[in-house]
Design an enzyme around this catalytic site. Structure first.
Site, PDB file in Angstrom:
ATOM      1  N   CYS A 327      11.679  45.149 -10.178  1.00  0.00           N
ATOM      2  CA  CYS A 327      12.120  43.922 -10.854  1.00  0.00           C
ATOM      3  C   CYS A 327      13.264  44.189 -11.833  1.00  0.00           C
ATOM      4  CB  CYS A 327      10.933  43.238 -11.530  1.00  0.00           C
ATOM      5  SG  CYS A 327      11.260  41.494 -11.912  1.00  0.00           S
ATOM      6  N   HIS A 409       6.544  42.905  -7.452  1.00  0.00           N
ATOM      7  CA  HIS A 409       5.525  43.584  -8.246  1.00  0.00           C
ATOM      8  C   HIS A 409       4.295  43.880  -7.384  1.00  0.00           C
ATOM      9  CE1 HIS A 409       7.404  43.086 -12.198  1.00  0.00           C
ATOM     10  NE2 HIS A 409       7.768  41.873 -11.807  1.00  0.00           N
TER      11      HIS A 409
END
Length: 465
Positions: A327, A409
């Protein structure tokens, strides 16, 4: 049936943990239960089944209970930002960037959202276990205390106090918290759980007598200190993780920059007997790490600047051993990062990235929130996206030579991917089943607590009277 509030006599007393423990015990008694926290302050969040965003603690509590996740479990989430500002997320969506004073001034406008969510859950479940926040008796803030006082008063919840004996001063914290509560709330207190006791529990027998006889507060149980490397909610929780000091096959370093987020991505590595995990928050040499990971970040350009000021930026650029990024860390790998809409910065900003991926990142106003199975790294991996940054060339992931990264994630939760990735670094790596480990750890932890808690008294207290 009455709902329950879990109040801590201090911060990090174990409220989040005891919330899922109490909730699961009630669920096993045949009660339909949901966790709840009116307001949470955390940079660690997950995307729900309904596509909204809530704090990791409530997501994890729901996972333990095997119930669907939605913004109703955590109607207000604050994520810390730059210069004392915070992202205010209401009912799963970002509504504003505010400083703390503005937030407290506008607090009354947020109470309807809290009530809507609580009452929606109350129609679906028999009992809501509502986690408090910090201390419930911050006297200067009690009229602004959504998670503790507002919920307990408005819904007349039964209250369980949780006291952390490890910090010291447990008698003062229990007596002080109880006696500073408004009288109508004191009458709703079921009792107190003494948490994180180290040593022979019988050494606290006299302590139980004092609390019950002198303070007139039932002691619902004394719980020993038990490491639990799951559901990390904040930096304090992260500092408490425990790994067994046996010989490891791999040493992995995670760059812990100031605005690091989503620590939970690394729970599978902390749990892995073959991996030694170290969080790096100072300019040390990265050479002795077999792999280095750049985690998520709430303020990507700020954390990128932090890398540049301490020498880690140059080390990462020159590194030939594996680098993995998730991310915000993934965004740092690109050539340039552009924030024209001031999503994370006070002014329109452009920053030079590590230049390890041949594309640029543009921060879009609308945050991408998605939970799905993603075709990345040659596998279908379940996870979630939560980001403003956009890459045209590599919208999901990148893989070349020693560099790998993704917006997704929870990639390390995936057994096949984790084994594939770590075995490429160390051929002797065997791997393990993280989902099985997680289930066993949760069940063992809850059972260890149940044996030491007065469940009968709790069940009796929540029956309608």
């Amino acid at each position: 049936m009455r709902h329950i509030s879990i109040f801590g006599t201090s911060s990090d007393a174990g409220k989040s943990t005891l919330t899922f423990v109490i909730a699961k015990i009630l669920q096993r008694a045949g009660i339909r239960v949901a966790p709840f926290k009116a307001q949470n302050v955390s940079n660690n969040a997950r995307v729900c089944d309904d596509g909204s965003e809530i704090a990791i603690a409530q997501s994890f509590q729901a996972e333990v209970l095997a119930i669907p996740t939605s913004y109703h479990l955590n109607p207000i989430l604050l994520k810390s930002g730059i210069n004392g500002q915070a992202s205010v997320i209401v009912e799963g969506q970002v509504i504003s960037q505010q400083d703390v004073l503005e937030y407290y001034r506008d607090l009354d406008t947020l109470k309807p959202a809290v009530q809507r969510c609580f009452e929606t859950l109350a129609k679906m479940y028999d009992c809501i276990v509502a986690e408090g926040a910090g201390s419930p008796v911050e006297l200067n803030l009690m009229d602004k205390d959504l998670s503790n006082i507002f919920i307990a008063k408005h819904y007349q919840t039964k209250i369980i106090l949780v006291a952390d004996i490890e910090k010291g001063g447990v008698f003062a914290s229990v007596w002080g918290t109880y006696n500073l509560l408004p009288a109508d709330l004191r009458s709703n207190v079921i009792g107190v759980i003494i948490n994180k006791f180290r040593g022979d529990l019988s050494l606290f027998d006299e302590g139980i007598r004092i609390i019950e006889q002198a303070f007139k507060i039932p002691v619902l149980g004394v719980l020993p200190y038990m490491p639990f490397n799951l559901g990390f909610e904040d930096n304090a929780s992260l500092q408490n993780f425990v790994q067994q000091p046996r010989q490891k096959k791999l040493k992995i370093g995670v760059i812990a920059y100031p605005y690091m987020s989503n620590y939970n991505d690394f729970e599978p590595l902390i749990a892995d007997d073959e991996v030694l995990l170290e969080f790096i928050n100072s300019p040390i040499s990265l050479e002795h790490f077999d792999g280095v990971i750049l985690p998520g970040s709430k303020l990507v350009i700020e954390d990128l600047h932090w890398l540049k000021t301490n020498g880690l930026f140059e080390q990462l650029q020159q590194r030939r051993k594996p680098i993995f990024a998730i991310c915000g860390g993934y965004e740092m790998l690109f050539e340039q990062l552009h924030d024209p809409e001031r999503i994370e910065n006070l002014e329109p900003t452009t920053a030079t990235g590590l230049g390890l991926i041949d594309d640029e990142i543009y921060f879009a106003k609308n945050k991408i929130l998605n939970k799905a199975e993603y075709p990345i790294f040659g596998l279908n991996i379940a996870g979630f996206e939560m980001h403003h940054g956009i890459s045209q060339k590599y919208p999901l992931y990148f893989q070349k030579d020693n560099i790998q990264g993704t917006f997704i994630h929870q990639v390390f939760d995936h057994n096949a991917f984790r084994t594939q990735y770590l075995r490429a670094i160390c051929a002797q790596y065997q791997g393990f089943d993280f989902q099985l480990y997680k289930t066993e750890q949760i069940n063992n932890f809850i059972e260890a607590c149940r044996k030491r808690l007065n469940v009968k008294l709790i069940l009796e207290a929540i029956q309608d009277q």
